[in-house]
Design a protein around this motif. Structure first.
Motif, PDB file in Angstrom:
ATOM      1  N   LEU A 134       0.845  -1.193   0.000  1.00 43.63           N
ATOM      2  CA  LEU A 134       0.000   0.000   0.000  1.00 43.63           C
ATOM      3  C   LEU A 134       0.882   1.246   0.000  1.00 43.63           C
ATOM      4  N   SER A 135       0.482   2.265  -0.744  1.00 46.34           N
ATOM      5  CA  SER A 135       1.272   3.498  -0.797  1.00 46.34           C
ATOM      6  C   SER A 135       1.062   4.343   0.459  1.00 46.34           C
ATOM      7  N   LYS A 136      -0.091   4.182   1.085  1.00 39.62           N
ATOM      8  CA  LYS A 136      -0.396   4.929   2.313  1.00 39.62           C
ATOM      9  C   LYS A 136      -0.725   3.916   3.414  1.00 39.62           C
ATOM     10  N   PRO A 137      -0.017   3.962   4.552  1.00 43.04           N
ATOM     11  CA  PRO A 137      -0.270   2.987   5.618  1.00 43.04           C
ATOM     12  C   PRO A 137      -1.695   3.064   6.171  1.00 43.04           C
ATOM     13  N   VAL A 138      -2.232   1.905   6.530  1.00 41.20           N
ATOM     14  CA  VAL A 138      -3.547   1.807   7.161  1.00 41.20           C
ATOM     15  C   VAL A 138      -3.303   1.699   8.671  1.00 41.20           C
ATOM     16  N   GLU A 139      -3.871   2.604   9.454  1.00 41.77           N
ATOM     17  CA  GLU A 139      -3.616   2.670  10.898  1.00 41.77           C
ATOM     18  C   GLU A 139      -4.177   1.475  11.664  1.00 41.77           C
ATOM     19  N   LYS A 140      -5.421   1.100  11.379  1.00 40.09           N
ATOM     20  CA  LYS A 140      -6.058  -0.004  12.108  1.00 40.09           C
ATOM     21  C   LYS A 140      -6.236  -1.203  11.197  1.00 40.09           C
ATOM     22  N   LEU A 141      -5.890  -2.376  11.715  1.00 34.83           N
ATOM     23  CA  LEU A 141      -6.115  -3.601  10.952  1.00 34.83           C
ATOM     24  C   LEU A 141      -7.581  -3.636  10.545  1.00 34.83           C
ATOM     25  N   THR A 142      -7.814  -3.877   9.259  1.00 39.02           N
ATOM     26  CA  THR A 142      -9.175  -3.833   8.739  1.00 39.02           C
ATOM     27  C   THR A 142      -9.434  -4.964   7.759  1.00 39.02           C
ATOM     28  N   PHE A 143     -10.531  -5.678   7.982  1.00 38.99           N
ATOM     29  CA  PHE A 143     -11.053  -6.624   7.000  1.00 38.99           C
ATOM     30  C   PHE A 143     -12.262  -5.975   6.352  1.00 38.99           C
TER      31      PHE A 143
END
Length: 164
Positions: A134-143
Motif C-alpha cells: 500500500l502506498s499509504k499505511p492503514v492505521e487499524k487492521l481492517t477486513f
C-alpha cells in the motif's frame, strides 16, 4: 478533623473516575455480509513497524489481536480456489514480504496462535495469496468484504482472497 474526612471522601470519589475500565487498545470488531462474517481484534499501528518486526515473517499469526480471528461462512463456498463447508473457522496467516499464507482451521476459542502447533492437523485450507504494497499505511487492521472477496489491510500490506 471534619475537613480532613471531607477531603479524604472527595479524593476517594475523584479516584473512582480514574479506576473505571478504559476501552481496550484492540477492540473486537465484526464485519459481515450475507455470506461471510469475520470477528477479529483490531490493533492499531501506533507508529510501529508491523510486518517483519512486530509480526515476524514466516511465523504463524492470529491475524489480529487477542483472541484468534474467526471467519464464518453461512453456506458452502470456494475460498481462494478451495472448497470450504459452511461453518466457523479460525483464520491464521503467515506473513511474508511477497506472498502470504492464509489458513482456515476448525479449532475454536484460541488465544492468539500460541497453540497452533497443537491444532495444525485441523487445517482445512492452506493457500498462498500475493501481498500488495500500500502506498499509504492503514492505521487499524481492517477486513472488508466486497462482493466475492475477503480483503485484509494493515500498515503497508493488503491481501485479497476470492470467495465464491
Amino acid at each position: 478533623m471534619k475537613r480532613f474526612l471531607l477531603a479524604m471522601l472527595f479524593l476517594a470519589f475523584a479516584g473512582l473516575g480514574f479506576a473505571q475500565e478504559k476501552a481496550p487498545k484492540s477492540p473486537r470488531v465484526t464485519v459481515e455480509n450475507k455470506a461471510v462474517k469475520i470477528s477479529y481484534g483490531q490493533p492499531s499501528k501506533r507508529g510501529r513497524v508491523i510486518f517483519g518486526t512486530l509480526e515476524s515473517f514466516g511465523k504463524v499469526w492470529r491475524t489480529g489481536a487477542n483472541e484468534a480471528t474467526e471467519i464464518t461462512f453461512n453456506k458452502d463456498v470456494v475460498f481462494g480456489g478451495k472448497p470450504v463447508k459452511a461453518g466457523t473457522y479460525t483464520l491464521f496467516t503467515i506473513p511474508d514480504p511477497k506472498t502470504w499464507t492464509v489458513i482456515l482451521n476448525t479449532s475454536h476459542g484460541l488465544w492468539g496462535a500460541y497453540d497452533y502447533d497443537k491444532v495444525k492437523d485441523k487445517d482445512v485450507v492452506n493457500i498462498q495469496v500475493p501481498r500488495e504494497a500500500l502506498s499509504k499505511p492503514v492505521e487499524k487492521l481492517t477486513f472488508t468484504l466486497p462482493a466475492n472477496a475477503v480483503v485484509f489491510e494493515w500498515d503497508d500490506t493488503k491481501f485479497t482472497v476470492p470467495v465464491k
